[in-house]
Design a protein around this motif. Structure first.
Motif, PDB file in Angstrom:
ATOM      1  N   ALA A 118       0.695  -1.296   0.069  1.00  0.00           N
ATOM      2  CA  ALA A 118       0.029  -0.223  -0.207  1.00  0.00           C
ATOM      3  C   ALA A 118       0.824   1.211   0.003  1.00  0.00           C
ATOM      4  N   SER A 119       1.970   1.163   0.754  1.00  0.00           N
ATOM      5  CA  SER A 119       3.101   2.305   0.833  1.00  0.00           C
ATOM      6  C   SER A 119       3.489   2.612  -0.654  1.00  0.00           C
ATOM      7  N   LEU A 120       4.005   1.487  -1.191  1.00  0.00           N
ATOM      8  CA  LEU A 120       4.453   1.817  -2.635  1.00  0.00           C
ATOM      9  C   LEU A 120       3.343   2.263  -3.459  1.00  0.00           C
ATOM     10  N   VAL A 121       2.113   1.631  -3.630  1.00  0.00           N
ATOM     11  CA  VAL A 121       1.212   2.240  -4.459  1.00  0.00           C
ATOM     12  C   VAL A 121       0.894   3.536  -4.247  1.00  0.00           C
ATOM     13  N   LEU A 122       0.592   3.957  -2.962  1.00  0.00           N
ATOM     14  CA  LEU A 122       0.452   5.351  -2.631  1.00  0.00           C
ATOM     15  C   LEU A 122       1.435   6.265  -3.110  1.00  0.00           C
ATOM     16  N   ARG A 123       2.901   5.875  -2.826  1.00  0.00           N
ATOM     17  CA  ARG A 123       3.896   6.546  -3.208  1.00  0.00           C
ATOM     18  C   ARG A 123       3.856   7.118  -4.830  1.00  0.00           C
ATOM     19  N   GLY A 127       2.205  10.386  -8.328  1.00  0.00           N
ATOM     20  CA  GLY A 127       3.088  10.947  -9.261  1.00  0.00           C
ATOM     21  C   GLY A 127       2.679  10.827 -10.421  1.00  0.00           C
ATOM     22  N   GLU A 128       3.345  11.126 -11.539  1.00  0.00           N
ATOM     23  CA  GLU A 128       2.758  11.386 -13.102  1.00  0.00           C
ATOM     24  C   GLU A 128       3.504  10.557 -13.957  1.00  0.00           C
ATOM     25  N   GLY A 129       4.666  10.083 -13.800  1.00  0.00           N
ATOM     26  CA  GLY A 129       5.524   9.428 -14.537  1.00  0.00           C
ATOM     27  C   GLY A 129       5.106   7.850 -14.914  1.00  0.00           C
ATOM     28  N   GLU A 130       6.195   7.287 -15.671  1.00  0.00           N
ATOM     29  CA  GLU A 130       6.000   5.915 -15.972  1.00  0.00           C
ATOM     30  C   GLU A 130       5.789   4.668 -15.097  1.00  0.00           C
ATOM     31  N   ARG A 131       6.183   5.256 -13.716  1.00  0.00           N
ATOM     32  CA  ARG A 131       5.861   4.144 -12.650  1.00  0.00           C
ATOM     33  C   ARG A 131       4.606   4.484 -12.049  1.00  0.00           C
ATOM     34  N   ALA A 132       4.159   5.503 -12.095  1.00  0.00           N
ATOM     35  CA  ALA A 132       2.622   5.799 -11.964  1.00  0.00           C
ATOM     36  C   ALA A 132       1.768   5.161 -12.441  1.00  0.00           C
ATOM     37  N   ALA A 133       2.235   5.127 -14.107  1.00  0.00           N
ATOM     38  CA  ALA A 133       1.142   4.683 -14.779  1.00  0.00           C
ATOM     39  C   ALA A 133       1.257   2.943 -14.857  1.00  0.00           C
ATOM     40  N   CYS A 134       2.442   2.473 -14.487  1.00  0.00           N
ATOM     41  CA  CYS A 134       2.731   0.924 -14.647  1.00  0.00           C
ATOM     42  C   CYS A 134       1.874   0.643 -13.213  1.00  0.00           C
ATOM     43  N   VAL A 135       2.253   0.963 -12.237  1.00  0.00           N
ATOM     44  CA  VAL A 135       1.028   0.853 -10.880  1.00  0.00           C
ATOM     45  C   VAL A 135      -0.199   1.016 -11.276  1.00  0.00           C
ATOM     46  N   GLU A 136      -0.836   2.043 -11.789  1.00  0.00           N
ATOM     47  CA  GLU A 136      -1.833   1.810 -12.024  1.00  0.00           C
ATOM     48  C   GLU A 136      -2.409   0.937 -13.006  1.00  0.00           C
ATOM     49  N   PRO A 142      -6.674  -3.357 -12.097  1.00  0.00           N
ATOM     50  CA  PRO A 142      -7.250  -4.890 -11.652  1.00  0.00           C
ATOM     51  C   PRO A 142      -7.808  -5.051 -10.453  1.00  0.00           C
ATOM     52  N   ASN A 143      -7.517  -4.331  -9.252  1.00  0.00           N
ATOM     53  CA  ASN A 143      -7.826  -4.488  -7.976  1.00  0.00           C
ATOM     54  C   ASN A 143      -9.412  -3.676  -8.147  1.00  0.00           C
ATOM     55  N   LEU A 144      -9.564  -2.461  -8.822  1.00  0.00           N
ATOM     56  CA  LEU A 144     -10.687  -1.862  -8.920  1.00  0.00           C
ATOM     57  C   LEU A 144     -11.756  -2.532  -9.876  1.00  0.00           C
ATOM     58  N   ALA A 145     -11.309  -3.081 -10.713  1.00  0.00           N
ATOM     59  CA  ALA A 145     -12.203  -3.947 -11.797  1.00  0.00           C
ATOM     60  C   ALA A 145     -12.615  -5.357 -10.844  1.00  0.00           C
ATOM     61  N   PHE A 146     -11.952  -5.879  -9.866  1.00  0.00           N
ATOM     62  CA  PHE A 146     -12.428  -7.053  -9.215  1.00  0.00           C
ATOM     63  C   PHE A 146     -13.614  -6.476  -8.108  1.00  0.00           C
ATOM     64  N   TYR A 147     -13.364  -5.530  -7.506  1.00  0.00           N
ATOM     65  CA  TYR A 147     -14.157  -5.080  -6.578  1.00  0.00           C
ATOM     66  C   TYR A 147     -15.576  -4.110  -6.957  1.00  0.00           C
ATOM     67  N   ARG A 148     -15.265  -3.682  -8.037  1.00  0.00           N
ATOM     68  CA  ARG A 148     -16.286  -2.582  -8.419  1.00  0.00           C
ATOM     69  C   ARG A 148     -17.637  -3.003  -8.589  1.00  0.00           C
ATOM     70  N   PRO A 149     -17.859  -4.345  -9.123  1.00  0.00           N
ATOM     71  CA  PRO A 149     -19.148  -4.905  -9.245  1.00  0.00           C
ATOM     72  C   PRO A 149     -19.701  -5.003  -7.981  1.00  0.00           C
ATOM     73  N   LEU A 150     -18.977  -5.444  -6.922  1.00  0.00           N
ATOM     74  CA  LEU A 150     -19.722  -5.492  -5.559  1.00  0.00           C
ATOM     75  C   LEU A 150     -19.954  -4.439  -5.021  1.00  0.00           C
ATOM     76  N   TRP A 151     -19.055  -3.193  -5.132  1.00  0.00           N
ATOM     77  CA  TRP A 151     -19.382  -1.966  -4.807  1.00  0.00           C
ATOM     78  C   TRP A 151     -20.748  -1.425  -5.337  1.00  0.00           C
ATOM     79  N   GLU A 152     -20.808  -1.458  -6.530  1.00  0.00           N
ATOM     80  CA  GLU A 152     -21.958  -1.246  -7.358  1.00  0.00           C
ATOM     81  C   GLU A 152     -23.335  -1.875  -7.032  1.00  0.00           C
ATOM     82  N   GLU A 153     -23.080  -2.941  -6.803  1.00  0.00           N
ATOM     83  CA  GLU A 153     -24.426  -3.776  -6.302  1.00  0.00           C
ATOM     84  C   GLU A 153     -24.934  -3.418  -4.753  1.00  0.00           C
ATOM     85  N   ALA A 154     -23.795  -3.162  -4.014  1.00  0.00           N
ATOM     86  CA  ALA A 154     -24.135  -2.759  -2.651  1.00  0.00           C
ATOM     87  C   ALA A 154     -24.856  -1.412  -2.647  1.00  0.00           C
TER      88      ALA A 154
END
Length: 212
Positions: A118-123, A127-136, A142-154
């Motif tokens: 979580a610390s690495l992702v938040l760091r 930002g805006e560079g290639e590492r930020a794009a890679c982490v995103e 992928p994490n958002l895509a996995f949970y999003r249907p559950l959040w929307e249904e709830a």
């Protein structure tokens, strides 16, 4: 920093002892999470893993490739965790409220199991560079895509406050990461021991109340 392509599959070192590679990855995760990409030293990473710095070049080639291997290893663990819980999280015939509680508990446990991620992702996400794009691309989306249907249904069922699911997801992760990282301070403030199980329960009560 240029992200090297094509990617090697996680777990396939250039040769030699896979335990060495795993120890370097663990040390690198701690360094990148704690000091950021620029602040992390390859020599310090190798020393923390118990090896000479030449082993970093042997297994990964460069600092950029080591960073990318850390992200890929984390992405692999995340995919495995999703596969483990998916059937239960999206089981037919189970109420949205029950599955929402399960999903939040599972998300909490995943963040708590390795707060460094979580610390690495938040760091990088700030930002805006290639590492930020890679982490995103490899972790956040992928994490958002996995949970999003559950959040929307709830939200549709009225057991989760209605808001943009992307914002809700980011807020959930940020809140959990903050709670986990500041657990010792929270325990002092509340005046009692606060292990992760208790912290998770208190978090869920705060989010859902006793009804869920």
């Amino acid at each position: 920093m240029t992200i090297p392509e094509p990617l090697r599959s996680p777990g396939r070192p250039r040769g030699g002892d896979s335990d060495c590679r795993d120890r370097l990855l663990a040390a690198a995760m701690s360094a990148f999470a704690g000091s950021g990409y620029e602040g992390a030293s390859l020599r310090a990473i190798a020393l923390a893993a118990g090896f000479d710095v030449s082993m970093v070049a042997h297994y990964f080639g460069s600092k950029a490739e080591l960073w990318l291997a850390v992200v890929d290893e984390a992405a692999g663990r995340m995919r495995a965790a999703h596969a483990e819980i998916a059937a239960e999280l999206y089981a037919p015939g189970v109420s949205a409220a029950q599955r929402l509680r399960l999903g939040v508990e599972f998300l909490f446990d995943q963040i708590a199991s390795d707060p460094r991620l979580a610390s690495l992702v938040l760091r990088e996400a700030t930002g805006e560079g290639e590492r930020a794009a890679c982490v995103e691309e490899r972790l956040i989306r992928p994490n958002l895509a996995f949970y999003r249907p559950l959040w929307e249904e709830a939200m549709r069922e009225g057991v989760f406050g209605e808001s943009d699911p992307v914002v809700a997801h980011a807020a959930m992760i940020g809140a959990i990461a903050l709670l986990v990282s500041s657990r010792a301070s929270i325990a002092r403030l509340v005046g009692r021991e606060m292990d992760l199980a208790r912290l998770r329960e208190e978090f869920c009560r705060g989010v859902f109340g006793r009804a869920v």
